[in-house]
Scaffold this motif. Structure first.
Motif, PDB file in Angstrom:
ATOM      1  N   MET A  34       0.871  -1.102   0.256  1.00 47.78           N
ATOM      2  CA  MET A  34       0.312  -0.491   0.070  1.00 47.78           C
ATOM      3  C   MET A  34       1.197   0.745   0.200  1.00 47.78           C
ATOM      4  SD  MET A  34      -2.959  -1.182  -0.152  1.00 47.78           S
ATOM      5  CE  MET A  34      -4.156   0.516   0.427  1.00 47.78           C
ATOM      6  N   GLY A  35       0.489   2.890  -0.600  1.00 44.55           N
ATOM      7  CA  GLY A  35       1.861   3.615  -0.473  1.00 44.55           C
ATOM      8  C   GLY A  35       0.254   4.554  -0.292  1.00 44.55           C
ATOM      9  N   TRP A  36       0.528   5.977  -0.078  1.00 49.06           N
ATOM     10  CA  TRP A  36       0.096   7.267   0.446  1.00 49.06           C
ATOM     11  C   TRP A  36       0.753   8.296  -0.627  1.00 49.06           C
ATOM     12  CZ3 TRP A  36      -4.716   8.455   2.404  1.00 49.06           C
ATOM     13  CH2 TRP A  36      -5.402   7.495   3.581  1.00 49.06           C
ATOM     14  N   PHE A  37      -0.341   9.035  -1.806  1.00 58.47           N
ATOM     15  CA  PHE A  37       0.714  10.218  -2.284  1.00 58.47           C
ATOM     16  C   PHE A  37      -0.249  10.865  -2.062  1.00 58.47           C
ATOM     17  CE2 PHE A  37       3.150   7.636  -5.480  1.00 58.47           C
ATOM     18  CZ  PHE A  37       2.841   6.419  -5.183  1.00 58.47           C
ATOM     19  N   ALA A  98      -3.367   0.763  -4.103  1.00 56.08           N
ATOM     20  CA  ALA A  98      -2.709  -0.415  -3.775  1.00 56.08           C
ATOM     21  C   ALA A  98      -2.102  -1.337  -4.754  1.00 56.08           C
ATOM     22  CB  ALA A  98      -4.349  -1.762  -3.494  1.00 56.08           C
ATOM     23  N   ARG A  99      -1.045  -1.841  -4.576  1.00 58.73           N
ATOM     24  CA  ARG A  99      -1.192  -3.041  -5.365  1.00 58.73           C
ATOM     25  C   ARG A  99      -0.269  -4.804  -5.052  1.00 58.73           C
ATOM     26  NH1 ARG A  99       4.741  -3.521  -8.759  1.00 58.73           N
ATOM     27  NH2 ARG A  99       5.490  -5.440  -8.674  1.00 58.73           N
ATOM     28  N   GLY A 100      -1.095  -5.120  -6.093  1.00 60.11           N
ATOM     29  CA  GLY A 100      -1.231  -6.727  -6.023  1.00 60.11           C
ATOM     30  C   GLY A 100       0.079  -7.536  -6.281  1.00 60.11           C
ATOM     31  N   GLY A 101       0.592  -8.207  -5.350  1.00 61.87           N
ATOM     32  CA  GLY A 101       1.421  -8.921  -4.858  1.00 61.87           C
ATOM     33  C   GLY A 101       2.847  -7.859  -5.165  1.00 61.87           C
ATOM     34  N   GLY A 102       3.413  -8.831  -5.096  1.00 58.32           N
ATOM     35  CA  GLY A 102       4.652  -8.043  -4.727  1.00 58.32           C
ATOM     36  C   GLY A 102       5.082  -8.381  -2.909  1.00 58.32           C
ATOM     37  N   THR A 103       6.961  -8.693  -2.558  1.00 55.77           N
ATOM     38  CA  THR A 103       6.829  -8.817  -1.263  1.00 55.77           C
ATOM     39  C   THR A 103       7.340  -7.219  -0.628  1.00 55.77           C
ATOM     40  OG1 THR A 103       9.108  -9.206  -1.982  1.00 55.77           O
ATOM     41  CG2 THR A 103       7.637 -10.760  -1.823  1.00 55.77           C
ATOM     42  N   TYR A 104       7.609  -6.028  -0.970  1.00 59.07           N
ATOM     43  CA  TYR A 104       8.495  -4.569  -0.303  1.00 59.07           C
ATOM     44  C   TYR A 104       7.141  -3.643  -0.789  1.00 59.07           C
ATOM     45  CZ  TYR A 104      12.772  -3.098   0.915  1.00 59.07           C
ATOM     46  OH  TYR A 104      14.178  -2.590   1.503  1.00 59.07           O
ATOM     47  N   TYR A 105       8.131  -2.639  -0.786  1.00 54.78           N
ATOM     48  CA  TYR A 105       7.470  -1.510  -0.673  1.00 54.78           C
ATOM     49  C   TYR A 105       7.764  -0.920  -2.351  1.00 54.78           C
ATOM     50  CZ  TYR A 105      11.705   0.926   1.023  1.00 54.78           C
ATOM     51  OH  TYR A 105      12.713   0.978   1.369  1.00 54.78           O
ATOM     52  N   TYR A 106       6.777   0.319  -2.496  1.00 55.28           N
ATOM     53  CA  TYR A 106       6.901   0.442  -3.939  1.00 55.28           C
ATOM     54  C   TYR A 106       6.739   2.447  -4.040  1.00 55.28           C
ATOM     55  CZ  TYR A 106       6.999  -3.967  -5.096  1.00 55.28           C
ATOM     56  OH  TYR A 106       7.331  -5.631  -4.339  1.00 55.28           O
ATOM     57  N   THR A 107       7.328   3.566  -4.687  1.00 54.34           N
ATOM     58  CA  THR A 107       7.230   4.803  -4.216  1.00 54.34           C
ATOM     59  C   THR A 107       7.026   5.229  -6.387  1.00 54.34           C
ATOM     60  OG1 THR A 107       9.977   4.589  -4.762  1.00 54.34           O
ATOM     61  CG2 THR A 107       9.318   4.439  -2.552  1.00 54.34           C
TER      62      THR A 107
END
Length: 125
Positions: A34-37, A98-107
């Motif tokens: 998950m992320g906030w922008f 939200a990003r489906g899949g992946g094991t880390y965080y995303y920017t």
């Protein structure tokens, strides 16, 4: 398919605090990074904070580091953004993603699959 609904925005004086929430539908929330922008008027959308699927890894933009904290509660299908020591330059529409899949965080914006409708945060000086 994931639907995201942000809440908690509003008008606050400089130095104040707000906590944003993002409620997600679906049974697989715990598998999403998950992320906030945020996006201010006349500016491009920018990264604020991100968290891995299990909450073990987080990352905050330099502009908010030490003031904002991202967290999640997978039992409640919710991600949070605690915002302290708010400044007028934090004024923007805040979006969760939200990003489906992946094991880390995303920017990066393109790394996310689903977006909420946004919530307005206005910080007065």
């Amino acid at each position: 398919q994931v639907q995201l609904v942000e809440s908690g925005g509003g008008l606050v004086q400089a130095g104040g605090s707000l906590r944003l929430s993002c409620a997600a539908s679906g049974r697989t929330f715990s598998s999403y990074a998950m992320g906030w922008f945020r996006q201010a008027p006349g500016k491009e959308r920018e990264f604020v904070a991100a968290i891995s699927w299990n909450g073990a890894s987080t990352y905050h933009a330099d502009s908010v580091k030490g003031r904002f904290t991202i967290s999640r509660d997978n039992a409640k299908n919710t991600v949070y953004l605690q915002m302290n020591s708010l400044k007028p330059e934090d004024t923007a529409v805040y979006y969760c993603a939200a990003r489906g899949g992946g094991t880390y965080y995303y920017t990066r914006i393109h790394q996310y699959d689903y977006w909420g409708q946004g919530t307005q945060v206005t910080v007065s000086s």
